[in-house]
Motif scaffolding. Sequence first.
Motif, PDB file in Angstrom:
ATOM      1  N   ASP A 398       0.834  -1.188   0.000  1.00  0.00           N
ATOM      2  CA  ASP A 398       0.000   0.000   0.000  1.00  0.00           C
ATOM      3  C   ASP A 398       0.879   1.252   0.000  1.00  0.00           C
ATOM      4  O   ASP A 398       1.780   1.377   0.824  1.00  0.00           O
ATOM      5  CB  ASP A 398      -0.871  -0.029   1.253  1.00  0.00           C
ATOM      6  N   GLU A 401       1.258   3.015   3.312  1.00  0.00           N
ATOM      7  CA  GLU A 401       2.090   2.283   4.262  1.00  0.00           C
ATOM      8  C   GLU A 401       3.562   2.378   3.880  1.00  0.00           C
ATOM      9  O   GLU A 401       4.441   2.468   4.746  1.00  0.00           O
ATOM     10  CB  GLU A 401       1.667   0.817   4.334  1.00  0.00           C
ATOM     11  N   ALA A 458      -1.878   5.236   8.487  1.00  0.00           N
ATOM     12  CA  ALA A 458      -0.893   4.411   7.778  1.00  0.00           C
ATOM     13  C   ALA A 458       0.132   3.825   8.753  1.00  0.00           C
ATOM     14  O   ALA A 458       0.545   2.669   8.613  1.00  0.00           O
ATOM     15  CB  ALA A 458      -0.199   5.244   6.704  1.00  0.00           C
ATOM     16  N   LYS A 461      -1.425   0.895  10.557  1.00  0.00           N
ATOM     17  CA  LYS A 461      -1.416  -0.302   9.709  1.00  0.00           C
ATOM     18  C   LYS A 461      -0.011  -0.885   9.615  1.00  0.00           C
ATOM     19  O   LYS A 461       0.187  -2.106   9.729  1.00  0.00           O
ATOM     20  CB  LYS A 461      -1.933   0.057   8.318  1.00  0.00           C
ATOM     21  N   HIS A 462       0.965  -0.025   9.432  1.00  0.00           N
ATOM     22  CA  HIS A 462       2.351  -0.467   9.291  1.00  0.00           C
ATOM     23  C   HIS A 462       2.844  -1.162  10.565  1.00  0.00           C
ATOM     24  O   HIS A 462       3.490  -2.218  10.516  1.00  0.00           O
ATOM     25  CB  HIS A 462       3.230   0.733   8.963  1.00  0.00           C
ATOM     26  N   ASN A 465       1.266  -4.579  10.841  1.00  0.00           N
ATOM     27  CA  ASN A 465       1.851  -5.512   9.872  1.00  0.00           C
ATOM     28  C   ASN A 465       3.226  -5.984  10.319  1.00  0.00           C
ATOM     29  O   ASN A 465       3.590  -7.154  10.142  1.00  0.00           O
ATOM     30  CB  ASN A 465       1.933  -4.865   8.490  1.00  0.00           C
TER      31      ASN A 465
END
Length: 704
Positions: A398, A401, A458, A461-462, A465
């Motif tokens: 993404d 990201e 972002a 999310k990063h 992950n």
Amino acid sequence: MSRSKLVIIGNGMAGVKCVEEIIALEPDTYEIVIYGNEPRPNYNRIMLSKVLQGEHSLQDIIINDWTWYAEHHIRLCTGETVHRIDTRGKYIETESGLKETYDVLILATGSSPFIPPIPGIDKERVMSFRTIDDCTRMSDYSKTYRKAAVIGGGLLGLEAARGLLHLGMEAVVVHNAPYIMNRQLDQKAASMLQQELEGQGMSFLLAKNTQKITGRSQVQGLQFTDGSKLEAQVVIVAVGIRPNVDLARRSGIATNRAILVDDYMRTSVPDIYAVGECAEHRGISYGLVAPLYEQGKVLARTLCGQETPEYKGSIPYSQLKVSGVDVFSAGEISGEGMQTAIQHLDGIQGTYKKVLMQAGKVRGAILFGDTTEGTALLGLVQRGEDVAELAPREGAPDPAEMAAAALPAQETVCACNNVTKAAIMKAIQEQGLETADQVKEQTKASGSCGGCRPMVAALLKHTHNLKNNGGTGVVATPDKPAPMPVCSCTALGHAELKEILADIDVLETGLQDLSLILQKLGWGSELGCSVCRPVIHYYLQVSGGTMVVREIEAHSEVQVRWDDQIPLSSYAIDAKGLAAQLRESWIGAVMPSPVNMGVAPGPGSLVSALVQDIGLLASPAGWEIYAGGHAEHPVKQGGLLGVAETEVQAATLASACLQWYRQTAWYDEPLWAWTERLGFMSIRETLLDDQLQKELAATLQADI
């Protein structure tokens, strides 16, 4: 040991940001004194509209309260206006008669609202919107009067109008352009924003020029050049700002529109610097917070005697929440030769995206409603990337990201509340935060203007992950950016992948087929994707491996330029011959990214050696070899690797640099970015080892 005295004129965001950086770098270097003309500590001027709209109190927008100054032994002199600088005696004098000597002086005088010469502009209840006192006056007026007009349809004017609506007044925005925010938006995005604001109760008069403000001593309305009129009991003027330069000009410091500074924020007078809205760098004075903070960081490192890249200017951008609507604008949105590269409109979702290009390069971007891609697009604009980079890549992570991962850990994400990437990621990991609202509650990031919320999302999310992939090192080592996976097929970053591939002997292990290599690496896809296949191919090639997959080619372009027109001041050398020799030597060399190389016969050459990836410049001593320059945005001057007496020695050093780049760069990493990542001095020290230099040059020839 006595400390030097540092005096700052101006207690605003730019000057105090510089002080914060100095304290973080060298807290004991200076005795610090700050003079501010307002009777309060440092506050966030950007957030005044939120105070006016009732979303925040005055205390909420204070950046550094009184205790902060005391804790860091900073003497703050509030309510004092400096009216004189004696540059020879090295002291300042205030209007009240106070005198203060200095060793180093920073001018951070900011700017004032521009008041156009409209007849009647001095009437009662005509005011600007710049300070906390202005907020108080507007609030007081709202208790008695109902009709307000705002002259200026830029961001500040719209925020002022939104505040007036909150106070219960009628607000009409008068703008001389055909659409609002015309410096940041195109007509379509402006129309969408106007429609949203009209839904909130705001009114607009566009393409209107105010001829005069009517009324005797008190304002009664506006009269326009087309003969029409508007009734108004309160008028807010928000048409721009003017840098505060009178003090500098009276003191003999060079000024233009603002105070002239060089790439290290130095003025024309020794030991005097300028930063923020009052400074003019390469013909530009900035009114946005991000460039001002960038200037403050450069100045702080300069004053602390630390090596720092010079300030080379900023790409203007705005990532804002205008009256509840997310808006992003970056770079150039109009001008000669500008074309539309991408344009998407979603009428149902109320989102709009437009990316502009010029000569095949990304030059500007506008986002409305959904600004998630803002940071990624800003990076493309800042780097002047080819429009091909806009095309989605199969399996690519993404973009938002990717931008979050690439951001340095100590970089400020929320400028309003001074919250870094590292602080946000640490809070997410340690407190198990799951939503952007939780991040806002715990760190204050995105809690003010809201412009950084897409980056906060972002980063959320990063971080998750990374946790899912077993990564935990980002917060523990905040000085290094988090490793971003090469693509969605793997959790490996470039460094780890390159190291693993270097240890694989494809002939001995029988791994001569790409699918077998990917299987050994635990790849998520049998044959990889268009993103990772060339990366693997390149890393195997530079490590001496071989592959069956021959249809995938890495970069092999080395452009060599020279100047046949020898200036009168040049030296008796054969630039064309050396260039031809290098080009012949480097043909077929596989590179991480295309390389530009220039050979210049002298300082007056048409080919500038200083802005090439590798540049050779003839000099009285022989040849000067430069590396890490870049002619396009971001324009960068290369650093001096060394001086060679002969053309053979020059070719050897240049070849060694090229080979070191091949061995240590990531795939698709430009040479200038490689020098920044490794550090130019580290590269220089490596290459000036004579034995290693010769070995690297020989390896390059053997690999071709």
